[in-house]
Design a protein around this motif. Structure first.
Motif, PDB file in Angstrom:
ATOM      1  N   GLY A 212       0.788  -1.218   0.000  1.00 39.80           N
ATOM      2  CA  GLY A 212       0.000   0.000   0.000  1.00 39.80           C
ATOM      3  C   GLY A 212       0.819   1.266   0.000  1.00 39.80           C
ATOM      4  N   SER A 213       2.135   1.144   0.220  1.00 39.97           N
ATOM      5  CA  SER A 213       3.014   2.307   0.200  1.00 39.97           C
ATOM      6  C   SER A 213       3.359   2.672  -1.246  1.00 39.97           C
ATOM      7  CB  SER A 213       4.304   2.009   0.984  1.00 39.97           C
ATOM      8  OG  SER A 213       5.289   2.999   0.746  1.00 39.97           O
ATOM      9  N   PRO A 214       3.590   3.952  -1.540  1.00 47.93           N
ATOM     10  CA  PRO A 214       4.031   4.307  -2.898  1.00 47.93           C
ATOM     11  C   PRO A 214       5.456   3.854  -3.191  1.00 47.93           C
ATOM     12  CG  PRO A 214       4.023   6.245  -1.468  1.00 47.93           C
ATOM     13  CD  PRO A 214       3.357   5.144  -0.705  1.00 47.93           C
ATOM     14  N   VAL A 215       6.225   3.547  -2.150  1.00 48.57           N
ATOM     15  CA  VAL A 215       7.616   3.121  -2.317  1.00 48.57           C
ATOM     16  C   VAL A 215       7.655   1.614  -2.535  1.00 48.57           C
ATOM     17  CG1 VAL A 215       9.925   3.083  -1.299  1.00 48.57           C
ATOM     18  CG2 VAL A 215       8.360   4.981  -0.785  1.00 48.57           C
ATOM     19  N   VAL A 216       8.401   1.194  -3.544  1.00 50.30           N
ATOM     20  CA  VAL A 216       8.537  -0.236  -3.826  1.00 50.30           C
ATOM     21  C   VAL A 216      10.014  -0.587  -3.937  1.00 50.30           C
ATOM     22  CG1 VAL A 216       6.307  -0.433  -4.995  1.00 50.30           C
ATOM     23  CG2 VAL A 216       8.357   0.153  -6.321  1.00 50.30           C
ATOM     24  N   ALA A 217      10.338  -1.799  -3.526  1.00 48.90           N
ATOM     25  CA  ALA A 217      11.696  -2.309  -3.686  1.00 48.90           C
ATOM     26  C   ALA A 217      11.820  -2.986  -5.044  1.00 48.90           C
ATOM     27  CB  ALA A 217      12.017  -3.300  -2.579  1.00 48.90           C
ATOM     28  N   VAL A 218      13.017  -2.883  -5.631  1.00 49.99           N
ATOM     29  CA  VAL A 218      13.282  -3.489  -6.933  1.00 49.99           C
ATOM     30  C   VAL A 218      14.248  -4.645  -6.728  1.00 49.99           C
ATOM     31  CG1 VAL A 218      14.134  -3.120  -9.265  1.00 49.99           C
ATOM     32  CG2 VAL A 218      12.963  -1.254  -8.059  1.00 49.99           C
ATOM     33  N   ILE A 219      13.820  -5.856  -7.076  1.00 47.02           N
ATOM     34  CA  ILE A 219      14.666  -7.025  -6.896  1.00 47.02           C
ATOM     35  C   ILE A 219      15.464  -7.292  -8.166  1.00 47.02           C
ATOM     36  CG2 ILE A 219      13.297  -8.052  -5.061  1.00 47.02           C
ATOM     37  CD1 ILE A 219      11.769  -9.646  -7.021  1.00 47.02           C
ATOM     38  N   GLU A 220      16.295  -8.328  -8.139  1.00 48.69           N
ATOM     39  CA  GLU A 220      17.310  -8.535  -9.181  1.00 48.69           C
ATOM     40  C   GLU A 220      16.728  -8.636 -10.588  1.00 48.69           C
ATOM     41  OE1 GLU A 220      19.706 -11.824  -8.098  1.00 48.69           O
ATOM     42  OE2 GLU A 220      20.628 -10.836  -6.369  1.00 48.69           O
ATOM     43  N   ASP A 221      15.592  -9.270 -10.751  1.00 54.97           N
ATOM     44  CA  ASP A 221      15.044  -9.459 -12.099  1.00 54.97           C
ATOM     45  C   ASP A 221      14.239  -8.263 -12.584  1.00 54.97           C
ATOM     46  OD1 ASP A 221      12.862  -9.652 -10.485  1.00 54.97           O
ATOM     47  OD2 ASP A 221      12.310 -11.699 -11.048  1.00 54.97           O
TER      48      ASP A 221
END
Length: 326
Positions: A212-221
């Motif tokens: 629900g947060s606007p911030v997202v983590a970006v994983i390796e793929d």
């Protein structure tokens, strides 16, 4: 004994330690003249080794205005540990933690008074650094646990540190717990071998990358990811885990979520509007493991004088295992 952070103008001067008598009158400085640290914050002592070690946050003029990465480059935040003789107050050694040890905050020796090792949580670089006595009687250090920064989108920086703000060690010296205020997780490590901590438990109880947060983590793929954070008693969890306190039997870990009002406003403005809360995490003290208690939620947003920000927690002394002071 009270640790000082700076002078009346917010400069990193006047740091050191004040001694108070039994009626809380200031007796004077604890450390010897000319032996004050560059920055002050936390300290811990191990009398059998005649040693006290203190950590270093930063200049109040910097951190009271909110976090600015430029202030780190300007030398307004700490990266050193200060080793003192106990109880004499003589500065014996300064440990430079380097770029892997920026903002060393909470510091703890193992509880066993014969042990000559402990840990310090370095907030900005999100490393748990182990310090220890060497064969020649001097002190050294090494990174024991490292929390990798997350690549993120929709945040102020392309990478987000975990920001280790608090940690503690169980009374039997078996487990170490710490909180990542920005990432939002609380971790438990087995430290029976202090040189090689092993992750034993982890729960997500807030943070900037929760669902629900606007911030997202970006994983390796290249895919994006957010952590699943449970609702407790119908409440969406605000902020991130900050201060922690363990019950004396080691079975209940309590968590609050306010760091410092200026930083709360900068990173988690919802805390200022709605107040903070306290959670309970149930601990497996045999095999290791953490589980959020779904029935425990203390909301400080409904205080008579308006939303409040809960910070430090302490158990009183003695055999009490139920009362806790906030």
């Amino acid at each position: 004994m009270v640790s000082c952070l700076g002078d009346k103008d917010g400069n990193a001067k006047g740091n050191g330690f004040l001694l108070l008598d039994s009626e809380f009158n200031v007796k004077g400085r604890w450390e010897k003249p000319g032996h004050s640290p560059l920055f002050g914050y936390d300290f811990w002592y191990q009398p059998r080794h005649k040693t006290m070690i203190s950590s270093s946050w930063g200049a109040p003029a910097a951190f009271t205005k909110g976090f600015n990465l430029q202030h780190v480059a300007d030398g307004l935040y700490g990266r050193h540990l200060y080793v003192y003789s106990w109880p004499d107050g003589e500065l014996k050694q300064t440990l430079d933690l380097g770029d892997s040890g920026l903002l060393p905050l909470e510091i703890r020796f193992l509880h066993d008074p014969s042990k000559d090792t402990g840990f310090v949580g370095c907030a900005l670089t999100s490393n748990m650094v182990r310090f220890f006595k060497t064969k020649d009687g001097s002190w050294s250090h090494e990174v024991a646990i490292s929390v990798k920064p997350l690549k993120v989108q929709n945040w102020i920086l392309p990478e987000m540190p975990g920001l280790i703000t608090d940690f503690l060690i169980s009374l039997d010296d078996r487990f170490l717990y710490f909180a990542n205020w920005l990432h939002g997780d609380v971790r438990q490590y087995n430290i029976e071998d202090p040189k090689n901590p092993v992750l034993a438990g982890q729960v997500w109880v807030g943070g900037l990358i929760q669902n629900g947060s606007p911030v997202v983590a970006v994983i390796e793929d290249g895919k994006t990811w957010q952590c699943n954070v449970p609702e407790i008693q119908g409440h969406r969890l605000r902020g991130g885990p900050q201060m922690i306190q363990l019950s004396l039997d080691g079975k209940r870990l309590y968590v609050t979520n306010s760091l410092f009002s200026t930083w709360d406003r900068q990173f988690y403005p919802e805390l200022i509007e709605k107040g903070s809360h306290m959670l309970q995490i149930d601990v497996d003290t045999e095999k290791g493991g953490l589980k959020v208690n779904p029935y425990f939620f203390v909301d400080f947003g409904a205080e008579p004088d308006g939303p409040s920000l809960a910070h430090e927690m302490r158990y009183p002394g003695g055999d009490c295992t139920s009362d806790i002071w906030i």
